[in-house]
Enzyme design. Sequence first.
Site, PDB file in Angstrom:
ATOM      1  N   ASP A 181       0.560  -1.299   0.179  1.00  0.00           N
ATOM      2  CA  ASP A 181       0.013   0.203  -0.055  1.00  0.00           C
ATOM      3  C   ASP A 181       1.006   1.387   0.095  1.00  0.00           C
ATOM      4  O   ASP A 181       2.046   1.194   0.125  1.00  0.00           O
ATOM      5  CB  ASP A 181      -0.783   0.009   1.133  1.00  0.00           C
ATOM      6  CG  ASP A 181      -0.490  -0.241   2.555  1.00  0.00           C
ATOM      7  OD1 ASP A 181       0.778   0.050   2.530  1.00  0.00           O
ATOM      8  OD2 ASP A 181      -1.177  -0.630   3.311  1.00  0.00           O
ATOM      9  N   ASP A 220       1.192   5.352   1.321  1.00  0.00           N
ATOM     10  CA  ASP A 220       0.769   6.401   2.176  1.00  0.00           C
ATOM     11  C   ASP A 220       1.440   7.886   1.609  1.00  0.00           C
ATOM     12  O   ASP A 220       2.562   7.579   0.963  1.00  0.00           O
ATOM     13  CB  ASP A 220       1.249   6.358   3.455  1.00  0.00           C
ATOM     14  CG  ASP A 220       0.693   5.155   4.253  1.00  0.00           C
ATOM     15  OD1 ASP A 220      -0.653   4.693   3.988  1.00  0.00           O
ATOM     16  OD2 ASP A 220       1.304   4.151   4.957  1.00  0.00           O
ATOM     17  N   ASP A 253       8.139   5.531  13.721  1.00  0.00           N
ATOM     18  CA  ASP A 253       8.710   4.725  14.418  1.00  0.00           C
ATOM     19  C   ASP A 253      10.297   4.602  14.221  1.00  0.00           C
ATOM     20  O   ASP A 253      11.039   4.385  15.052  1.00  0.00           O
ATOM     21  CB  ASP A 253       7.819   3.217  14.774  1.00  0.00           C
ATOM     22  CG  ASP A 253       7.477   2.877  13.280  1.00  0.00           C
ATOM     23  OD1 ASP A 253       7.994   3.399  12.272  1.00  0.00           O
ATOM     24  OD2 ASP A 253       6.695   1.908  13.263  1.00  0.00           O
TER      25      ASP A 253
HETATM   26  P1  ATP Z   1       3.175  -2.372   6.436  1.00  0.00           P
HETATM   27  O1  ATP Z   1       3.897  -2.825   5.185  1.00  0.00           O
HETATM   28  O2  ATP Z   1       2.860  -3.578   7.571  1.00  0.00           O
HETATM   29  O3  ATP Z   1       1.833  -1.646   6.152  1.00  0.00           O
HETATM   30  P2  ATP Z   1       4.033   0.256   7.467  1.00  0.00           P
HETATM   31  O4  ATP Z   1       5.100   0.312   8.105  1.00  0.00           O
HETATM   32  O5  ATP Z   1       3.769   0.739   5.987  1.00  0.00           O
HETATM   33  O6  ATP Z   1       3.987  -1.596   7.318  1.00  0.00           O
HETATM   34  P3  ATP Z   1       1.726   1.394   8.302  1.00  0.00           P
HETATM   35  O7  ATP Z   1       0.732   0.905   9.395  1.00  0.00           O
HETATM   36  O8  ATP Z   1       1.005   1.091   6.963  1.00  0.00           O
HETATM   37  O9  ATP Z   1       2.757   0.388   8.555  1.00  0.00           O
HETATM   38  O10 ATP Z   1       2.142   2.716   8.726  1.00  0.00           O
HETATM   39  C1  ATP Z   1       2.482   3.658   7.376  1.00  0.00           C
HETATM   40  C2  ATP Z   1       3.654   4.450   8.066  1.00  0.00           C
HETATM   41  O11 ATP Z   1       3.278   5.208   9.404  1.00  0.00           O
HETATM   42  C3  ATP Z   1       4.898   3.622   8.875  1.00  0.00           C
HETATM   43  O12 ATP Z   1       5.755   3.325   7.619  1.00  0.00           O
HETATM   44  C4  ATP Z   1       5.399   4.547   9.665  1.00  0.00           C
HETATM   45  O13 ATP Z   1       6.181   5.899   9.123  1.00  0.00           O
HETATM   46  C5  ATP Z   1       4.180   5.213  10.483  1.00  0.00           C
HETATM   47  N1  ATP Z   1       3.667   4.464  11.408  1.00  0.00           N
HETATM   48  C6  ATP Z   1       2.929   3.374  11.579  1.00  0.00           C
HETATM   49  N2  ATP Z   1       2.544   2.943  12.760  1.00  0.00           N
HETATM   50  C7  ATP Z   1       3.329   3.625  13.584  1.00  0.00           C
HETATM   51  C8  ATP Z   1       3.373   3.773  15.080  1.00  0.00           C
HETATM   52  N3  ATP Z   1       2.938   2.976  15.879  1.00  0.00           N
HETATM   53  N4  ATP Z   1       4.311   4.667  15.530  1.00  0.00           N
HETATM   54  C9  ATP Z   1       4.988   5.641  14.731  1.00  0.00           C
HETATM   55  N5  ATP Z   1       4.979   5.721  13.344  1.00  0.00           N
HETATM   56  C10 ATP Z   1       4.034   4.686  12.882  1.00  0.00           C
HETATM   57 MG    MG Z   2       1.765   0.298   5.124  1.00  0.00          MG
END
Ligand code: ATP
Ligand code: MG
Length: 413
Positions: free
Chosen positions: A54, A56, A126
């Site tokens: 996905d 963002d 994070d």
């Molecule tokens: P995935 O591939 O599983 O979606 P992801 O890192 O993209 O992993 P998301 O939940 O889609 O996870 O979150 C998008 C972004 O938002 C992350 O890459 C990170 O920068 C930020 N983020 C997500 N969760 C947190 C958190 N608990 N604390 C701080 N930043 C976060």
């Molecule tokens: Mg993601």
Amino acid sequence: MQPKNYTVDQHKIPLQKIDSDALFVIRELQKAGYTSYLVGGSIRDLLLGHTPKDYDISTSALPEEVKKVFRSRCILIGRRFRLAHIRFRNKIIEVATFRSGNIEGDDLIVNDNEWGTPAEDVLRRDFKINGLFFDPSTETLIDYVGGFEDSLNKTLQAIGEPYVRFKQDPVRMIRLIKFQARFDLTIDEKTKLDFLECRSEILKSSQARILEELMRMLHSGSASKFMKLMSEYGLLEQLLPEISSFIENDKDETSFRFLAEIDSMLNKYSDLKIGRAILISTLLFPIIHKNVMDLTVERTKPPHIGLIQNIIRSHIESSFSAFFQLSRKIKSEILYLISWQYRLTPLKSETKPNRKIPTSIQFVLALKFLNLRSRLNPEYQDVWSKWRDAYEEVKIDPGYFKTYKPRRRGKRR
Ligand code: ATP
Ligand code: MG
């Protein structure tokens, strides 16, 4: 605060690998005069050579301004974290306004809606590898936190003071393990030490968010590695103590073998979907089965199905529902699919097996779970193919699995 900018020759992110709808959203926001970048997980995935699931986007536009740019395509969601969803035929792209966040106080974060600058926006994220921006219009990678270097060194490092960041939001500890399992990264020393110190904080976070991360990982293709790390680092002991102690003592590693099989199926067939009840049963079934087998040895006759169902119910509560709140639907699916295992493969061998397929739609789950068991245990291959053939026969009748709604009682006069 000045970022380090990397050109395409340095970061080597291929523009053609980025989703065209995500590029469209960024372009439209930039045309309307707003700063807008790709951010977070998708850039990390691209840098580590994976295809993002996905995308963002972060922007200087406020949620209402995003809505004005995309009108009916856009809906605004969330309270704790206000976001714009831009809808496309087969996907949703998330657009969030740059936020500032308190990265120093170690109180649990409950509200995260303070607008900020791009630099503030990445500092509240994070891990360094998750804190990068990418501007497709100039193909520039914008790095305020040192994430590009971490991606080259395959290192996982918290942004800011790890101890504080884990206390602020303990779900980050699960995310740490998730990225280690998924990308085979090395956790930076300080991040690891602080994480080990904060472990018990995990119980302070919202069970719904942890359940969500857990379910996502069980379906990620790296579930067995993830659960091994969860167990090694002692997080499993905090969240699922009964399952954790069973896993530690199970020499056959049944749950890990179930999960490894699911991983290999998911990695082979990219659009395969495995239901949550089946995923959770990979953790529950081994415990329940051991319990049932112990009872079988103790008694002259194997336990009857009513007793087995009681055992299953009590393990769903004691193993899973101690911390997590599973929905009634999932609990009933787990109960159904596990108890059916003792009809599909009876404890006492039958001379004339009855292969009548029940009319419940949930039967498919039981059959899929038997298939999983037969992949690990060749002893069940034959019985699995017989049940599958019996099922294929009735499935030809489209009305077979018709679900009946309970009749509504008329109003009392
Ligand atoms: P995935 O591939 O599983 O979606 P992801 O890192 O993209 O992993 P998301 O939940 O889609 O996870 O979150 C998008 C972004 O938002 C992350 O890459 C990170 O920068 C930020 N983020 C997500 N969760 C947190 C958190 N608990 N604390 C701080 N930043 C976060
Ligand atoms: Mg993601």
